[in-house]
Design an enzyme around this catalytic site. Structure first.
Site, PDB file in Angstrom:
ATOM      1  N   ASP A  78       1.919 -49.638 -22.787  1.00 13.50           N
ATOM      2  CA  ASP A  78       0.929 -48.723 -23.342  1.00 13.50           C
ATOM      3  C   ASP A  78       0.307 -49.284 -24.617  1.00 13.50           C
ATOM      4  O   ASP A  78       0.924 -50.065 -25.328  1.00 13.50           O
ATOM      5  CB  ASP A  78       1.593 -47.379 -23.676  1.00 13.50           C
ATOM      6  CG  ASP A  78       1.937 -46.607 -22.408  1.00 13.50           C
ATOM      7  OD1 ASP A  78       1.318 -46.892 -21.365  1.00 13.50           O
ATOM      8  OD2 ASP A  78       2.825 -45.737 -22.471  1.00 13.50           O
TER       9      ASP A  78
ATOM     10  N   GLU B 118       5.925 -51.171 -18.416  1.00 18.02           N
ATOM     11  CA  GLU B 118       6.669 -50.191 -19.211  1.00 18.02           C
ATOM     12  C   GLU B 118       6.717 -48.856 -18.474  1.00 18.02           C
ATOM     13  O   GLU B 118       5.684 -48.292 -18.137  1.00 18.02           O
ATOM     14  CB  GLU B 118       5.963 -50.001 -20.566  1.00 18.02           C
ATOM     15  CG  GLU B 118       6.471 -48.818 -21.373  1.00 18.02           C
ATOM     16  CD  GLU B 118       5.636 -48.531 -22.628  1.00 18.02           C
ATOM     17  OE1 GLU B 118       4.634 -49.253 -22.871  1.00 18.02           O
ATOM     18  OE2 GLU B 118       5.986 -47.581 -23.352  1.00 18.02           O
TER      19      GLU B 118
ATOM     20  N   ASP C 247       4.896 -47.774 -29.479  1.00 22.91           N
ATOM     21  CA  ASP C 247       6.019 -48.087 -28.602  1.00 22.91           C
ATOM     22  C   ASP C 247       5.694 -49.234 -27.665  1.00 22.91           C
ATOM     23  O   ASP C 247       6.519 -50.112 -27.422  1.00 22.91           O
ATOM     24  CB  ASP C 247       6.401 -46.857 -27.765  1.00 22.91           C
ATOM     25  CG  ASP C 247       7.435 -46.015 -28.489  1.00 22.91           C
ATOM     26  OD1 ASP C 247       7.974 -46.502 -29.514  1.00 22.91           O
ATOM     27  OD2 ASP C 247       7.676 -44.872 -28.054  1.00 22.91           O
TER      28      ASP C 247
ATOM     29  N   ASP D 220       0.075 -48.254 -27.517  1.00 22.35           N
ATOM     30  CA  ASP D 220       0.513 -47.493 -28.694  1.00 22.35           C
ATOM     31  C   ASP D 220       1.670 -48.236 -29.367  1.00 22.35           C
ATOM     32  O   ASP D 220       2.033 -49.333 -28.950  1.00 22.35           O
ATOM     33  CB  ASP D 220       0.929 -46.069 -28.290  1.00 22.35           C
ATOM     34  CG  ASP D 220       2.062 -46.076 -27.260  1.00 22.35           C
ATOM     35  OD1 ASP D 220       2.688 -47.154 -27.069  1.00 22.35           O
ATOM     36  OD2 ASP D 220       2.316 -45.030 -26.647  1.00 22.35           O
TER      37      ASP D 220
END
Ligand code: 0RA
Length: 626
Positions: free
Chosen positions: A494, A421, A498, A496
């Site tokens: 990541d 990402e 997203d 998180d």
């Protein structure tokens, strides 16, 4: 054929010692799958009793002492003395492999059971098993251990004469199985399926440890099943359903198109999920294509050209459930129906019933045909787009996108592809990697949601075509596992919200376009750490929980939270997430196609929590991946 004959003969010759010596030959494996197979074998016997018309309820409990209990309200296994073995019939069923006569599954009108080995195998692989039978006003009981009787069949009490049924409790043998912990979720999925496929039968699952109970019951059968599969999609019409009985054979079909683009055909034979398809599914597909083409021509909607099979199956959810006396299972996992006579049989039933339905429901017919028209148009456009991509590739170097940092080793066997990402994390990963074995493909933000886009649109997105080119296998019917360019494909995003979303988008892409890669165990997600604790040396921790514990233990407070992969230095990234000796990665697996389809449709909504739960539950932990 010969092979099958030999294996069968060995089984009969060996008896129950053979089952203990080579359990995998009888139940597939001695891991989680094999363990749950024991429950299915016992439940299948009760389902057979239900199919014969004598059982309405099956209760399954997972007990605190590690045993499982299966109770049915059928006629009760016969207890009379067997004329040849001179022991009670129930004891024959539990101690003789392929117990003959009444107990031979083949003598039932319908039989399920992947390996058809039944109660005696479960008994052989249990350190203890107790069977209790209510019949003729008596309660009978017998206890066994590892296949051998520990008691005679005894009458241990009385019950009302109209109360009948069978209760089996077994303790799987830890000498045989690598794990003896039953998994509620695995059983739940299968029982839901059984309930849909046998309307009127109620299955209750109870977990005493979690104090959790669920009932699986369907009065609507396959109609409810297709609705359930389509529940997070937009249906085009009410389900089409038909059933035809002929002698011992039953064919049931339910069809419902949705607004989506996926083809979802699930075949069942005697309630066994035939994942590899077979003659029943083949017959269905042939009939569907023919009926839609014939009808469209008759109504002047099309002239010379025909809809292809793929055109008429876009957005289709269908269940073909057949019950036949003597199923022949073939294929790698013995989940492909081989009986050749079934193809024509299902074909003619579906042709006749569906043509009739279209005549009586022209509005629904019209909707389905419009859907096929859309698919045909898209197919034409896709062909153009593909030609375009081919031409474009001819101009770029070796066809591989410039963003890929490829590894020098070209043997798929040794290599890994990291899909990363963000450009900045991609940059760190390129510096951190083992250049010989690890390739890096950075993604610019989120990829297209393939669940919500037509195949044409998906396949014209640059990020997606890049991935397809880099992976090498092609997609859909052209997919070729031999052409896979990297053994492991690792999604690195990541930790998180997203990042979770990106993971799900990528997994959805793999599931819809290259499902075999998931099946074959090629797809992984990386687990980057959440925190670094510095105390004379660096410690990395992967959860809030672990953080508390580690910080306390070290007496440290200098703690850094990683906001994203891009924040890590290339050294840190190597140590924590990429070095095969120290990193954490998880393998993605899919056990059940119905469940997985549903999950992906559901996940592509806005339910972030569900997404997280899915990823953590559908990934097998491989802590140190060496
Ligand atoms: C054969 C004959 C009869 C019952 C069964 C099998 C039977 C087997 C199982 C296995 C689990 N639950 C079961 N329930 C019934 C009945 C024979 C008769 O009553 O005439």
């Amino acid at each position: 054929m010969t092979e099958k004959y030999d294996a069968e003969s060995i089984k009969v010759l060996e008896g129950l010692e053979g089952v203990r010596k080579r359990p995998a030959m009888y139940i597939g494996s001695t891991g989680k799958d094999g363990l749950h197979h024991l429950v299915y074998e016992i439940v299948d016997n009760s389902v057979d009793e239900a199919l014969a018309g004598f059982c309405k309820n099956i209760n399954v409990s997972l007990n605190k002492d590690g045993s499982a209990t299966i109770i049915d309200d059928g006629r009760g296994i016969p207890v009379d003395i067997h004329p040849i073995f001179k022991i009670p019939a129930v004891q024959v069923a539990y101690t003789k492999l392929h117990a003959g006569g009444k107990f031979d599954k083949k003598s039932y009108m319908i039989s399920g059971g992947l390996h058809g080995v039944g109660a005696s195998c479960v008994n052989a692989l249990s350190k203890k098993l107790i069977v209790q039978i209510k019949r003729d006003g008596n309660i009978y009981q017998q206890e066994y251990s590892r296949g051998d009787p520990k008691t005679k069949l005894e009458i241990i009490g009385k019950c009302p004469a109209n109360e009948t049924g069978t209760t089996v409790t077994f303790w799987p043998d830890p000498e045989i199985f690598s794990t003896v912990d039953f998994d509620y979720k695995i059983l739940e999925t299968r029982f839901r399926e059984i309930a849909f496929l046998n309307s009127g039968l109620k299955i209750t699952l109870y977990d005493s440890e979690k104090n959790k109970q669920e009932e699986f019951f369907s009065s609507g059968g396959l109609i409810e099943f297709v609705k359930w599969i389509n529940k997070s999609k937009e249906a085009l019409h009410k389900p089409v359903y038909f059933r035809r009985d002929s002698g011992n054979t039953v064919v049931e079909v339910a069809i419902q198109y949705n607004e989506g683009y996926q083809e979802n055909i699930f075949g069942f034979v005697n309630t066994i999920n035939t994942v590899e398809g077979g003659t029943h599914v083949f017959g269905f597909k042939t009939a569907l294509t023919r009926v839609i083409n014939d009808y469209s021509k008759r109504k002047g909607i099309i002239k010379d050209e025909n809809f292809s099979g793929e055109d008429v199956r876009e957005g289709l959810t269908a269940i073909i459930s057949i019950k036949i006396p003597d199923p022949q299972f073939e294929g790698q996992t013995k989940t492909k129906l081989g009986n050749s006579e079934i193809r024509g049989f299902v074909d003619s039933i579906v042709t006749q019933a569906l043509a009739e339905f279209f005549e009586e429901n022209p509005t629904i017919a019209r909707k389905i045909i419009s859907k096929a028209e859309g698919a045909a148009k898209a197919r034409m456009a896709a062909k153009k787009a593909k030609d375009l991509v081919r031409r474009k590739n001819a101009f770029s170097l070796g066809g591989l996108p410039g963003k890929l940092a490829d590894c020098s080793d070209k043997k798929a066997e040794d290599t890994e592809l990291y899909i990363v990402e963000g450009e900045s994390a991609g940059g760190s990963a390129k510096m951190a990697r083992d250049k010989e074995k690890q390739a890096i493909l950075p993604l610019r933000g989120k990829i297209l949601n393939v669940e919500k886009s037509s195949p044409v649109k998906s396949l014209s997105s640059e990020e997606i075509t890049n991935m397809i080119t880099v992976i090498g296998t092609g997609v859909g019917e052209q997919f070729d596992a031999e052409k896979l360019r990297y053994k492991k494909i690792i999604i690195m995003s990541d930790a998180d919200v997203d990042g979770e979303h990106i993971k799900t988008l990528l997994l959805t892409f793999f599931f819809r376009f290259m499902p075999k890669l998931i099946e074959n165990g090629n797809i992984f997600v990386a687990l980057p750490p959440l925190f670094r604790i510095r105390k004379s040396k660096d410690y990395y921790v992967y959860s809030e929980d672990e953080l508390k514990k580690t910080a306390e233990k070290l007496g440290a407070s200098n703690v850094t939270r990683f906001k994203g992969l891009g924040e890590m230095s290339s050294n840190q990234l190597w140590d924590t997430t990429m070095n095969p000796k120290t990193r954490k990665i998880k393998k993605i697996f899919i056990d059940d196609a119905v469940e997985a389809d549903n999950t992906f449709s559901m996940l592509m909504g806005d339910d972030v929590q569900a997404r997280k739960i899915f990823i953590s539950e559908n990934a097998k932990e491989a802590n140190l991946d060496i």
